[in-house]
Write an enzyme that holds these catalytic residues in place. Sequence first.
Site, PDB file in Angstrom:
ATOM      1  N   ARG A  21       0.557  -1.339   0.304  1.00 36.36           N
ATOM      2  CA  ARG A  21       0.252  -0.297  -0.099  1.00 36.36           C
ATOM      3  C   ARG A  21       0.801   0.877   0.407  1.00 36.36           C
ATOM      4  O   ARG A  21       0.967   2.440  -0.553  1.00 36.36           O
ATOM      5  CB  ARG A  21      -0.553  -0.266   1.391  1.00 36.36           C
ATOM      6  CG  ARG A  21      -2.369  -0.946   0.679  1.00 36.36           C
ATOM      7  CD  ARG A  21      -3.315  -1.468   2.471  1.00 36.36           C
ATOM      8  NE  ARG A  21      -4.412   0.031   1.880  1.00 36.36           N
ATOM      9  CZ  ARG A  21      -4.551   0.423   3.654  1.00 36.36           C
ATOM     10  NH1 ARG A  21      -4.745  -0.300   4.679  1.00 36.36           N
ATOM     11  NH2 ARG A  21      -5.143   1.866   3.534  1.00 36.36           N
ATOM     12  N   CYS A  51      -1.617   6.674   8.395  1.00 37.28           N
ATOM     13  CA  CYS A  51      -1.378   5.378   8.178  1.00 37.28           C
ATOM     14  C   CYS A  51      -2.750   5.063   7.116  1.00 37.28           C
ATOM     15  O   CYS A  51      -3.090   6.148   6.471  1.00 37.28           O
ATOM     16  CB  CYS A  51      -1.473   3.881   9.737  1.00 37.28           C
ATOM     17  SG  CYS A  51      -3.139   4.281  10.818  1.00 37.28           S
TER      18      CYS A  51
END
Length: 229
Positions: free
Chosen positions: A146, A189
């Site tokens: 990611r 995040c």
Amino acid sequence: MTTRFVDCRSRDAYLNGHVPGAAHADPERDLTGDDGGGRHPLPRADAFATWAAGAGVGSGTLVVGYDDGSGWAARLWWLLRHFGHDAAGVIRFDAWRGPLAAGEEEIPPASFGPRLRPGDIARAEELLERLGDDALVLVDARAPERWRGETEPIDPVAGRIPGARNRYFLDDSPLPQELLDAPEVVVYCGSGVTACAVLHELHLAGRGDARLYPGSFSEWYSLGPVERA
């Protein structure tokens, strides 16, 4: 000082079996609010204080949060410190070797007075102004794929904040020395949850001054530039 375990898993998991005497923190209701952007904005002080008091958390309480590796226990740890309660720790539920209790718990309420900790948050406006500032090290706590922008299972855009380094929150290797030596550290995040696990690591390693970007990538992708490997 009394000890209060807090189960940060789902309600069903808590009811099926939890550490005896543990309170429950619903991730989406108790550890999330409407202060800021992104998928999991921070709870406001009054709402968090109401939950903490009902969970039996007072000034003389050592709070031990646990989860199943989701990062929510670290989010609880960070929120407690953010609201002025330093006596807190984090464990994994699978580390518990004692008996379990099922169903609800009757927990005597306590008095929780929130005191906001200054300087532990970075907002998007600051990060936009300081892109390329070598004194500010950005850390992305998401999975490496990611971070690289190869896949994005949740947000509509893949990638990272430009210049961010990767420290996957489930990585159990030692923290890189450059993070420990950085002048300033901000961790993000996807939505401000698993970043707290990296902040907990940094805190244990002596970098309790590292900050959280609560909106994280779920806010950033619509506000600023996105970088891919």
